[in-house]
Write an enzyme that holds these catalytic residues in place. Structure first.
Site, PDB file in Angstrom:
ATOM      1  N   HIS A 125      36.972  54.165  31.562  1.00  0.00           N
ATOM      2  CA  HIS A 125      36.905  53.403  32.814  1.00  0.00           C
ATOM      3  C   HIS A 125      38.103  53.631  33.733  1.00  0.00           C
ATOM      4  CE1 HIS A 125      33.724  51.585  30.534  1.00  0.00           C
ATOM      5  NE2 HIS A 125      34.575  51.006  29.711  1.00  0.00           N
ATOM      6  N   PRO A 168      39.768  38.525  38.395  1.00  0.00           N
ATOM      7  CA  PRO A 168      41.011  38.314  39.141  1.00  0.00           C
ATOM      8  C   PRO A 168      40.779  37.415  40.352  1.00  0.00           C
ATOM      9  CG  PRO A 168      40.531  40.667  38.852  1.00  0.00           C
ATOM     10  CD  PRO A 168      39.325  39.908  38.400  1.00  0.00           C
ATOM     11  N   GLU A 169      41.513  36.337  40.425  1.00  0.00           N
ATOM     12  CA  GLU A 169      41.455  35.448  41.582  1.00  0.00           C
ATOM     13  C   GLU A 169      42.672  35.742  42.462  1.00  0.00           C
ATOM     14  OE1 GLU A 169      39.113  33.408  42.449  1.00  0.00           O
ATOM     15  OE2 GLU A 169      37.867  33.422  40.656  1.00  0.00           O
ATOM     16  N   ARG A 193      29.790  19.642  59.748  1.00  0.00           N
ATOM     17  CA  ARG A 193      29.311  20.401  58.577  1.00  0.00           C
ATOM     18  C   ARG A 193      28.791  19.427  57.526  1.00  0.00           C
ATOM     19  NH1 ARG A 193      31.635  25.910  58.426  1.00  0.00           N
ATOM     20  NH2 ARG A 193      30.865  26.042  56.304  1.00  0.00           N
ATOM     21  N   ARG A 237      33.544  47.275  34.736  1.00  0.00           N
ATOM     22  CA  ARG A 237      32.254  46.813  35.271  1.00  0.00           C
ATOM     23  C   ARG A 237      31.949  47.387  36.653  1.00  0.00           C
ATOM     24  NH1 ARG A 237      31.455  40.557  34.197  1.00  0.00           N
ATOM     25  NH2 ARG A 237      29.398  41.153  34.940  1.00  0.00           N
TER      26      ARG A 237
END
Ligand SMILES: [Zn+2]
Length: 270
Positions: free
Chosen positions: A91, A2-3, A151, A110
């Site tokens: 799960h 999931p983003e 940077r 997981r």
């Protein structure tokens, strides 16, 4: 995995089912997920009313008057609102039951997800030091320009730094840099303000579009067997190394940047 768009879609899908509901009870079938689940979740949450469900980066916060349950979906986590008598599946680690007989069920094969507690008026250590939200007005070309001076890291690594901006993962960094015409290898401190404005616009457009598309899967959040709200992305470069650039037709290049697979067009992105 999931983003940010999936997490935001999850938030929007769950909100109408959770907001204003009182927590009846909490069942923890494990003592830990990625991290131990603090005792406050089971001890303090029952009896509290869920005032709001918010997102910060990829964390979801169930706000009550005394504190917030902080959820992270990790690699494989999903949340659904189900009838209270829905049989358990493998799960299913956490149930937060509600005053209307339904429950919020957290499934995570997981176990890279997490369930934590943030007392009211405090910010959990994992949420401290985070950069702005990419869809907020504070995230723009001026911000990226100022933040990147001095940077020397590649811009893709800079863009994926959660202290710079949250929730721009590998997929969205690759797609945004392609859309903005910026090579992922370009030194962050040497990119102009104008190009950073294009990059900020690309990030907002791509994440915003993904969230809009995710809206079509909202019904899955209350379906016992429906897939959770992850959706196929329409990707232009990510995962397409060696295939033709969608703009110029030349073969897309591949490199590892900051330990992450990266694909880009060396002709269209400079
Ligand atoms: Zn190209």
């Amino acid at each position: 995995m999931p983003e940010l768009p999936e997490v935001e879609t999850t938030r929007r899908g769950l909100a109408p089912h959770l907001q204003g509901r009182r927590v009846h009870g909490v069942i923890l079938r494990r003592a830990d997920l990625r991290w131990p689940i603090p005792p406050e979740v089971a001890e303090l949450l029952p009896g509290q009313r869920i005032d709001d469900i918010r997102r910060r980066a990829k964390y979801l916060l169930l706000d009550t008057a005394i504190g917030s349950a902080v959820l992270h979906l990790g690699m494989s986590g999903s949340l659904r609102v189900l009838p209270g008598d829905t049989p358990l599946r493998a799960h299913d680690h956490v149930d937060i039951s509600l005053d209307n007989g339904r429950l919020l069920r957290f499934n995570d094969p997981r176990r890279f997800g997490s369930l934590l507690w943030q007392p009211a008026g405090e910010i959990h250590p994992l949420l401290q030091g985070l950069g702005p939200e990419p869809l907020d007005d504070a995230f723009d070309g001026d911000y990226l320009f100022a933040r990147s001076r001095g940077r020397s890291a590649p811009v893709k690594t800079f863009l994926m730094d959660q202290a710079v901006v949250v929730g721009v993962g590998n997929i969205y960094a690759a797609e945004s840099l392609f859309k903005a015409g910026i090579s992922p290898l370009r030194e962050a401190g040497k990119i102009s303000r104008e190009r950073y404005q294009r990059l900020a616009d690309a990030v907002k457009e791509i994440l915003g579009y993904a969230i809009t598309r995710g809206g079509t899967t909202l019904r899955d959040f209350i379906s016992p067997d429906g897939a959770p709200g992850y959706f196929e992305q329409e990707l232009l470069v990510y995962g397409r190394d060696g295939l033709p650039c969608p703009t110029c037709g030349r073969a897309l290049k591949h490199a590892t940047i900051g330990q992450r697979a990266s694909v880009w067009c060396s002709h269209c992105q400079r």
